[in-house]
Write an enzyme that holds these catalytic residues in place. Structure first.
Site, PDB file in Angstrom:
ATOM      1  N   SER A 129       0.827  -1.206   0.053  1.00 43.99           N
ATOM      2  CA  SER A 129      -0.075   0.050  -0.128  1.00 43.99           C
ATOM      3  C   SER A 129       1.010   1.357   0.051  1.00 43.99           C
ATOM      4  CB  SER A 129      -0.981  -0.021   1.074  1.00 43.99           C
ATOM      5  OG  SER A 129      -1.918   0.823   1.123  1.00 43.99           O
ATOM      6  N   HIS A 164      -4.185  -1.664  -4.366  1.00 46.39           N
ATOM      7  CA  HIS A 164      -5.480  -1.997  -4.219  1.00 46.39           C
ATOM      8  C   HIS A 164      -6.510  -1.655  -5.617  1.00 46.39           C
ATOM      9  CE1 HIS A 164      -4.449  -2.040  -0.194  1.00 46.39           C
ATOM     10  NE2 HIS A 164      -3.959  -0.516  -0.198  1.00 46.39           N
TER      11      HIS A 164
END
Length: 246
Positions: A129, A164
């Site tokens: 992330s 993501h």
């Protein structure tokens, strides 16, 4: 003749903090030649969340490595000790959280410069992330609340990164729009479950622990839009476990 270390980065769409099988962690460690590598977790993006650091230590203490955690919000190392510590690591693993805050704190402590030095010495840099975003020239982030682009990063990986991708609402169209307008350079969109290794800025391995999860290359299409190319990822398989007899 002296051996020049290679520059290597890994973008992770999972790992110890999200997965139970440990497949992406094992894949990442498999690219480290040291028999018992030193692995430093950097949880800056989460504000050095204690539970996050403990989760890392719990997961990695059971592996053939020497795990450690670098805390900057309650820093204990002076500049010389910090440099010695970071440059002694075989792997630097950056956790998720707020990308913009992560970069700001690193620069305040000079960690950005030390990471570049470690990179030049052959340390494998990786993260999930925000910990994947930070290595590129720019990234797609929710650091400011809404999904947007951040034209700021360490620039160790050419182009941009979007984590993501396809897993969070709005990620795909927002990232593609940023690349289409030139707000972000062409880059890599990582779906959850995927791992991507870059050597000297080139993609050299792409894997997935999740059936159907993909790595994408997103580029401007020359007509004011963007195009994406799904790249093949080899499946990671759990090691066979012995079946106990009743």
């Amino acid at each position: 003749m002296a051996i020049v270390p290679k520059h290597r980065l890994a973008l992770l769409g999972g790992g110890f903090s999200t997965d139970d099988d440990g497949l992406l962690d094992e894949w990442m460690l498999g690219h480290v030649p040291a028999p018992r590598p030193k692995v430093c977790f950097v949880p800056t993006a989460s504000g050095d969340a204690p539970a996050y650091a403990e989760q890392f230590l719990t997961a990695y203490r059971s592996r053939p490595c020497e795990p450690a955690v670098l805390k900057l919000f309650q820093r204990e190392l002076d500049d010389d000790a910090l440099r010695t510590f970071l440059l002694s690591q075989d792997v630097i693993y950056v956790g998720g959280g707020n990308t913009a805050n992560l970069l700001a704190v690193w620069r305040a402590h000079g960690v950005d410069r030390l990471l570049r030095e470690a990179f030049d010495r052959g340390t494998l840099l990786c993260g999930i992330s925000a910990g994947a975003n930070c290595w590129a020239e720019g990234s797609h982030t929710d650091s400011f609340g809404q999904l947007t682009h951040l034209s700021d990063g360490l620039g160790l990986l050419p182009g941009s990164v979007c984590p993501h991708y396809g897993n969070e609402p709005g990620r795909r169209p927002s990232y593609r729009a940023a690349v289409a307008t030139g707000a972000l350079p062409a880059g890599w969109a990582v779906e959850d479950g995927v791992g991507a290794l870059f050597t000297e800025g080139r993609l050299t391995d792409a894997v997935t622990r999740t059936p159907g999860a993909l790595l994408h290359r997103v580029e401007p299409d020359g007509d004011g839009g963007s195009r994406e190319q799904a790249l093949p990822c080899r499946a990671l398989l759990a090691a066979a476990r012995p079946v106990s007899s009743a």
